[in-house]
Design an enzyme around this catalytic site. Structure first.
Site, PDB file in Angstrom:
ATOM      1  N   THR A  69     102.271  21.056 -26.251  1.00 18.16           N
ATOM      2  CA  THR A  69     103.079  20.732 -25.184  1.00 18.16           C
ATOM      3  C   THR A  69     102.965  19.557 -24.267  1.00 18.16           C
ATOM      4  O   THR A  69     102.139  18.885 -24.750  1.00 18.16           O
ATOM      5  CB  THR A  69     103.346  22.000 -24.124  1.00 18.16           C
ATOM      6  OG1 THR A  69     104.331  21.569 -23.210  1.00 18.16           O
ATOM      7  CG2 THR A  69     102.074  22.304 -23.359  1.00 18.16           C
ATOM      8  N   ASN A 103     104.522  17.363 -32.267  1.00 20.04           N
ATOM      9  CA  ASN A 103     104.211  18.740 -31.396  1.00 20.04           C
ATOM     10  C   ASN A 103     103.540  19.685 -32.168  1.00 20.04           C
ATOM     11  O   ASN A 103     103.061  20.810 -31.497  1.00 20.04           O
ATOM     12  CB  ASN A 103     105.322  18.994 -30.810  1.00 20.04           C
ATOM     13  CG  ASN A 103     106.349  20.030 -31.523  1.00 20.04           C
ATOM     14  OD1 ASN A 103     106.515  19.805 -32.831  1.00 20.04           O
ATOM     15  ND2 ASN A 103     106.784  21.215 -31.007  1.00 20.04           N
ATOM     16  N   ASP A 117     110.610  20.096 -31.831  1.00 21.43           N
ATOM     17  CA  ASP A 117     111.342  20.509 -30.649  1.00 21.43           C
ATOM     18  C   ASP A 117     112.763  20.073 -30.906  1.00 21.43           C
ATOM     19  O   ASP A 117     113.673  21.085 -30.525  1.00 21.43           O
ATOM     20  CB  ASP A 117     110.881  19.654 -29.589  1.00 21.43           C
ATOM     21  CG  ASP A 117     109.509  20.042 -28.904  1.00 21.43           C
ATOM     22  OD1 ASP A 117     109.130  20.965 -29.360  1.00 21.43           O
ATOM     23  OD2 ASP A 117     109.074  19.348 -28.046  1.00 21.43           O
ATOM     24  N   LYS A 123     102.484  14.920 -26.619  1.00 22.36           N
ATOM     25  CA  LYS A 123     103.022  14.644 -28.029  1.00 22.36           C
ATOM     26  C   LYS A 123     103.125  13.324 -28.573  1.00 22.36           C
ATOM     27  O   LYS A 123     102.940  13.205 -29.712  1.00 22.36           O
ATOM     28  CB  LYS A 123     104.590  15.110 -27.735  1.00 22.36           C
ATOM     29  CG  LYS A 123     104.294  16.740 -27.548  1.00 22.36           C
ATOM     30  CD  LYS A 123     105.913  17.145 -27.156  1.00 22.36           C
ATOM     31  CE  LYS A 123     105.763  18.517 -26.839  1.00 22.36           C
ATOM     32  NZ  LYS A 123     107.183  19.027 -26.292  1.00 22.36           N
ATOM     33  N   GLY A 171     110.759  11.705 -22.875  1.00 16.83           N
ATOM     34  CA  GLY A 171     109.552  12.136 -23.442  1.00 16.83           C
ATOM     35  C   GLY A 171     109.520  13.012 -24.827  1.00 16.83           C
ATOM     36  O   GLY A 171     110.340  12.710 -25.700  1.00 16.83           O
ATOM     37  N   ARG A 199     105.974  29.780 -23.529  1.00 11.73           N
ATOM     38  CA  ARG A 199     106.524  31.143 -23.796  1.00 11.73           C
ATOM     39  C   ARG A 199     105.922  31.287 -25.329  1.00 11.73           C
ATOM     40  O   ARG A 199     105.968  32.777 -25.997  1.00 11.73           O
ATOM     41  CB  ARG A 199     107.910  31.336 -23.890  1.00 11.73           C
ATOM     42  CG  ARG A 199     108.651  31.126 -22.419  1.00 11.73           C
ATOM     43  CD  ARG A 199     107.908  32.400 -21.620  1.00 11.73           C
ATOM     44  NE  ARG A 199     108.895  32.821 -20.260  1.00 11.73           N
ATOM     45  CZ  ARG A 199     108.337  32.317 -19.267  1.00 11.73           C
ATOM     46  NH1 ARG A 199     107.098  31.650 -19.146  1.00 11.73           N
ATOM     47  NH2 ARG A 199     109.021  32.672 -18.101  1.00 11.73           N
TER      48      ARG A 199
END
Length: 332
Positions: free
Chosen positions: A69, A94, A109, A73, A135, A22
């Site tokens: 994404t 990221n 994140d 990472k 993750g 997004r």
């Protein structure tokens, strides 16, 4: 998009899959609204293409910032020239920017999650939390939850060894005894067990339920990945998956729980990313984690320098009574 000439700044978003992301839409709407000759382009880059893609990014003079994404990472943390302490501690990067001929990385994140929770007036101090999946997002979420004052944290992961390594690093940074590991996770049995009783916040950080509007899930069936009814005292669900509500989010809402989805987290991450990329005129509306200060020369050195004497964890809070919401932060 607002590309007008060969000097346009092209920001990159790499990963696979990228059909569900997004952030490019949000960023490009911002660039167009503010009249900037910049664009964020999603690029399908598989694992074997990461190194050449990063080399091309470094060589392209009009390449601005880079964001990643899954599944890159973890590898990015070992490919950049410098990164923040939180990126070094979690072993995840990221986002990347160019700085004096170097590639500099950070992990935003978790900071975006913390910002989105603050916008919902969720106070994490003294709370018990569980993170499903260790993750990139899960590792960053674990770091920021503890930095925000969560009392205890349970890591649930298929790869128990990976979760144990993360727990060891978090314990070294925040103080021993606050992180536990549970696994391997095999779906709906999550929630059954004394170590998860009294958990108030669940962070679903795996790709379970990931899909795009009108398309089937990419990584999992529509069955919820855990049994919410077994998590007595649960108050709030975070599901990192972007797009339409997952089955887990729908189940949480049906039970009257607070729910935060991946789209809200992406929106909270945009100002953080633009600020890290040093896009002119962008003021970061969400402060970075106080535990993630200046950049360090290498991941190994960063991890070592981050280990300062941690404050004692806040006292745990009691699970809420039925119908009682999570209390807002008193300092807001």
């Amino acid at each position: 998009m607002n590309i007008t000439h060969g000097g346009s700044v092209v920001h990159w978003m790499i990963g696979t899959p990228v059909r569900q992301v997004r952030l490019p839409r949000l960023a490009n709407e911002f660039f167009q609204r503010t009249g900037r000759d910049e664009v964020l382009v999603p690029m399908e880059v598989h694992a074997d293409g990461l190194v050449p893609a990063l080399a091309l990014y470094a060589a392209a003079s009009n390449a601005g910032g880079l964001i990643s994404t899954l599944p890159h990472k973890g590898r990015l943390a070992g490919l950049v020239d410098a990164c923040s302490p939180r990126a070094a501690l979690t072993g995840m990067v990221n986002t990347v920017r160019k700085e004096a001929g170097r590639l500099v990385g950070d992990m935003l994140d978790g900071a975006a999650l913390a910002a989105a929770l603050r916008q919902r007036a969720v106070d994490l101090r003294g709370r018990r939390a569980v993170v499903l999946g260790c993750g990139g997002f899960g590792s960053a979420a674990a770091f920021e939850l503890l930095a925000a004052g969560a009392h205890t944290l349970v890591l649930v992961e298929v790869d128990v060894a990976r979760a144990a390594r993360l727990a060891q690093r978090l314990d070294a940074h925040f103080g021993a005894g606050r992180v536990r590991v549970r696994g391997p996770w095999r779906g709906p049995e999550l929630g059954h067990g004394p170590d998860l009783q009294g958990v108030q916040l669940l962070v679903q950080a795996s790709p379970a339920g990931m899909h795009r509007d009108g398309e089937p899930p990419l990584h999992a069936a529509e069955a919820p990945p855990c049994d919410l009814d077994a998590l007595q005292g649960l108050e709030f669900l975070v599901d990192a998956v972007t797009g339409p509500a997952t089955s887990l989010m729908r189940a949480a809402r049906a039970r009257g729980l607070g729910v935060l989805g991946g789209d809200e987290i992406a929106a909270a991450q945009l100002p953080l990313v633009l600020d890290f990329w040093r896009v002119p005129g962008v003021a970061c509306s969400s402060p970075a984690s106080p535990a993630a200060p200046e950049l360090s020369a290498s991941p190994a050195e960063s991890a070592g320098s981050a280990e300062s004497a941690p404050p004692p964890p806040p006292a745990p809070t009691e699970p809420r009574r039925a119908g009682q919401p999570i209390q807002p932060e008193t300092h807001r």
